[in-house]
Design an enzyme around this catalytic site. Structure first.
Site, short mmCIF file in Angstrom:
data_model
loop_
_atom_site.label_atom_id
_atom_site.label_comp_id
_atom_site.label_asym_id
_atom_site.label_seq_id
_atom_site.Cartn_x
_atom_site.Cartn_y
_atom_site.Cartn_z
N CYS A 274 9.02 -20.80 -0.30
CA CYS A 274 7.71 -21.38 0.02
C CYS A 274 6.96 -21.67 -1.28
O CYS A 274 7.39 -21.27 -2.36
CB CYS A 274 6.91 -20.43 0.90
SG CYS A 274 6.74 -18.75 0.24
N HIS A 390 22.55 -23.09 45.79
CA HIS A 390 21.98 -23.02 47.13
C HIS A 390 21.61 -24.43 47.59
O HIS A 390 21.46 -25.36 46.78
CB HIS A 390 20.74 -22.12 47.14
CG HIS A 390 19.71 -22.54 46.13
ND1 HIS A 390 18.76 -23.50 46.40
CD2 HIS A 390 19.51 -22.16 44.83
CE1 HIS A 390 18.00 -23.68 45.32
NE2 HIS A 390 18.44 -22.87 44.36
N CYS A 436 -0.22 2.39 -5.34
CA CYS A 436 -1.03 3.61 -5.21
C CYS A 436 -0.41 4.48 -4.11
O CYS A 436 -0.15 3.99 -3.02
CB CYS A 436 -2.46 3.23 -4.87
SG CYS A 436 -3.47 4.63 -4.32
N CYS A 449 -2.43 6.27 -21.08
CA CYS A 449 -1.91 7.51 -20.51
C CYS A 449 -1.36 7.28 -19.11
O CYS A 449 -1.41 6.19 -18.56
CB CYS A 449 -3.01 8.57 -20.48
SG CYS A 449 -4.33 8.20 -19.30
N CYS A 464 -0.66 10.24 -10.65
CA CYS A 464 0.19 10.29 -11.85
C CYS A 464 1.21 9.16 -11.81
O CYS A 464 1.92 8.99 -10.81
CB CYS A 464 0.90 11.65 -11.93
SG CYS A 464 2.12 11.75 -13.26
N CYS A 475 0.53 17.65 -14.36
CA CYS A 475 0.80 16.31 -14.91
C CYS A 475 0.14 16.16 -16.28
O CYS A 475 0.74 15.60 -17.20
CB CYS A 475 0.28 15.24 -13.96
SG CYS A 475 1.04 15.26 -12.32
#
Length: 482
Positions: A274, A390, A436, A449, A464, A475
Site C-alpha cells: 500500500c 422440488h 512501552c 541511559c 528499563c 536496573c
C-alpha cells in the site's frame, strides 16, 4: 606455484584428520560443478579459502588450457582472480561456468555490437560476486546514493523464498541466466536496483557466453537480457533448474518498524504493497490470513487471483504474489486453494453442490433450475434455494442466526499510523524502537541511559530498556548506562 603449496597443505591436513578421527573426516570442502560452453561438465572439490586463481589452475589442465585462458562466471559476474570461494555464496553442488577467453579480434567484434554505455568492464565492483555488491532492493534511489561504507554492510541484499522442498519460509539466493538460451554463463551490465529489475523481463541487458556463439537479442546484434530467479539457501542445490518462489514483501526489518498488530519490532517482517507500506510481523500475518480464511474474506482480484489487501483498509494494497499465503500450514493452504476454486466457479455463474462433504463446483446454464452433481456425489438440487430438487415455489428461508463477520484480527488505527515503512528512518537506524511494556506504544532511544519514560499522553510509565519491565533500583545498579 602457490596453488601447489596450498594443495599439499590441504592434503596433509586431510591425512591428519583421517588419522585423528578414525575415518570421520571433518571438512568444509564444497563439491562444485564446473560447466563450459562446449558441453563439458567437471566435478571439483574446492576449499572455501581458495581463490578463483586456484580454481583456474585446477580446472584449466582438465580442459587442455592454460589458467590465463579461462574466466570464471557465477551469478551474473565474471569473478576476479583474487575473489575467494567463501565470498561467492556457493553451496554444495553449485555451478560455476568456466569460459575460454576469445581471441582479441573476436572479442572486439562482439563488443562493437553492444551499446558503448552498456559495455561491461571488470572494475573492482564488477568483479565481486553479486551477493557482495547487491544492495537491498527495498532501498530508495536517494538512500543508495547517500549510503556510507559502514551502512553498506548492513544494507546488503537479503532475500526470502518459499521452498517447496523444505516446505517453509527460507533464506533465498538470487541467480541469473540468459533470457534466450537459459544458460548461466551470463554477465549483467549492471546490478538490479529494485524488485521490478528482478521480477520483470527485459530490464537489465548483459553478455551471454553459454554457447560457443554468443546470444544476441535481435538482428541488430543488441545484447540479450538477464532473467533472474531464486534458489533456496537451506538445502543442497538441485542444479541450474532448481527454483524457489520469491516472497518480495518479506524483508529484513532494517528500519526497525513495529508490527501494526502487536507493535513488536521483529527482525523479519512483511511490508504490504500500500502507499503507507504498513508493516506486520510474520506471526501476525499468519494470524491475519488464518482469520480471513476462516470467514471466507479473501477477495478475488482480476489480475492477482484470490488474495488479501492491507488489513488497515488501504486502497490498491492487494498481495500480488500468492505464494505468500504458503506461510500458512499445508492444510490451511489446501483450504485456501479450494476456496479460490469455488470462488472462481461462483464468479463464472456456477453453483456449488450443497451436499455435506461434497462442494463440487458446477457450471450450468443460466435458466437451469434442476442441477445434478455430475462427477460428484450425484445429488440433485434446486439452483435457487440449494435444497433437494422440488416442484413448485421454493420454501421461504429459515430465520436462523445469520453469519457474522466478527474477525479475530483487528488493527488499531493508531498502531497503523506508526507501523509505516515509508516514514521510518533510512538505512542506518541510529534510533532504536521498543514498545512501552504498559501501553505498547513504540518508544525511541537515541543514546543516553536505559531509564525510559513512555511519551504517550496519559501513560508516562517508567521502564528499563534492557529488561523491558518497570524501572527498579536493580536496573539502576546493573545497567543504568548499559
Amino acid at each position: 606455484m602457490s596453488f601447489i603449496f596450498k594443495f599439499i597443505a590441504t592434503f596433509v591436513r586431510k591425512m591428519l584428520e583421517l588419522l585423528q578421527f578414525g575415518g570421520k573426516t571433518l571438512t568444509h570442502t564444497l563439491s562444485i560443478y564446473v560447466k563450459t560452453n562446449t558441453g563439458k561438465t567437471l566435478t571439483v572439490n574446492l576449499e572455501p579459502q581458495w581463490d578463483i586463481k586456484n580454481v583456474k589452475e585446477l580446472v584449466a589442465p582438465q580442459l587442455g588450457l592454460q589458467p590465463d585462458d579461462l574466466k570464471i562466471i557465477f551469478a551474473g559476474k565474471e569473478l576476479s582472480d583474487a575473489t575467494t570461494i567463501e565470498q561467492c555464496d556457493l553451496g554444495q553442488q553449485s555451478v560455476l561456468h568456466a569460459i575460454r577467453l576469445r581471441p582479441p579480434v573476436q572479442r572486439q567484434k562482439i563488443q562493437s555490437a553492444t551499446l558503448e554505455e552498456e559495455e561491461p568492464s571488470l572494475s573492482d565492483e564488477a568483479s565481486k560476486p553479486l551477493n557482495e555488491t547487491l544492495l537491498d532492493l527495498q532501498l530508495e534511489s536517494e538512500e543508495r546514493l547517500n549510503i556510507t561504507d559502514e551502512e553498506r554492510v548492513r544494507a546488503k541484499a537479503h532475500f526470502f523464498v518459499h521452498c517447496s522442498q523444505c516446505d517453509k519460509l527460507c533464506n533465498g539466493k538470487l541467480r541469473v541466466r540468459c533470457a534466450l538460451c537459459k544458460g548461466g554463463a551470463f554477465t549483467v551490465h549492471r546490478d538490479p536496483e529494485c524488485w521490478d529489475d528482478v521480477l520483470k523481463s527485459r530490464r537489465i541487458p548483459g553478455h551471454c557466453e553459454s554457447l560457443e556463439v554468443a546470444c544476441v537479442d535481435n538482428a541488430a546484434g543488441d545484447p540479450p537480457f538477464a532473467e533472474f530467479f531464486f534458489k533456496c539457501a537451506e538445502h543442497v542445490s538441485g542444479g541450474e533448474k532448481d527454483f524457489a518462489a520469491p516472497l518480495n514483501l518479506i524483508k529484513n526489518n532494517i528500519k526497525n518498524v513495529p508490527c501494526l498488530a502487536c507493535t513488536d519490532v521483529s527482525d523479519t517482517v512483511l511490508v504490504f504493497p500500500c502507499a503507507s507500506q504498513h508493516v506486520t510481523c510474520i506471526d501476525c500475518f499468519r494470524h491475519y490470513c488464518r482469520s480471513r480464511l476462516g470467514e471466507r474474506q479473501f477477495m478475488p482480484h482480476p489480475d492477482f487471483g484470490y488474495t488479501l489487501p492491507c488489513p488497515a483498509g488501504c486502497e490498491h494494497s492487494f498481495i500480488e504474489e500468492i505464494h505468500h499465503f504458503k506461510l500458512l500450514t499445508r492444510e490451511e493452504y489446501d483450504r485456501y486453494q479450494r476456496f479460490a476454486t469455488e470462488e472462481y466457479v461462483l464468479q463464472a455463474g456456477g453453483v456449488l453442490c450443497p451436499q455435506p462433504g461434497c462442494g463440487m463446483g458446477l457450471l450450468v446454464e443460466p435458466d437451469c433450475r434442476k442441477v445434478t452433481c455430475q462427477n460428484g456425489c450425484g445429488y440433485v438440487f434446486c439452483r435457487n434455494c440449494l435444497q433437494g430438487y422440488h416442484i413448485g415455489e421454493c420454501l421461504p428461508e429459515g430465520t436462523g442466526a445469520s453469519a457474522t463477520n466478527s474477525c479475530e484480527y483487528t488493527v488499531d488505527p493508531n498502531r497503523a499510523a506508526e507501523a509505516r515503512w515509508d516514514e521510518a528512518s533510512n538505512v542506518t537506524i541510529k534510533v532504536s524502537t521498543k514498545p512501552c511494556p504498559k501501553c505498547r506504544t513504540p518508544t525511541e532511544r537515541d543514546g543516553g541511559c536505559m531509564h525510559m519514560v513512555c511519551t504517550r499522553a496519559g501513560c508516562g510509565f517508567e521502564w528499563c530498556w534492557v529488561c523491558q519491565t518497570e524501572w527498579t533500583r536493580d536496573c539502576m545498579g546493573a545497567h543504568w548506562f548499559g
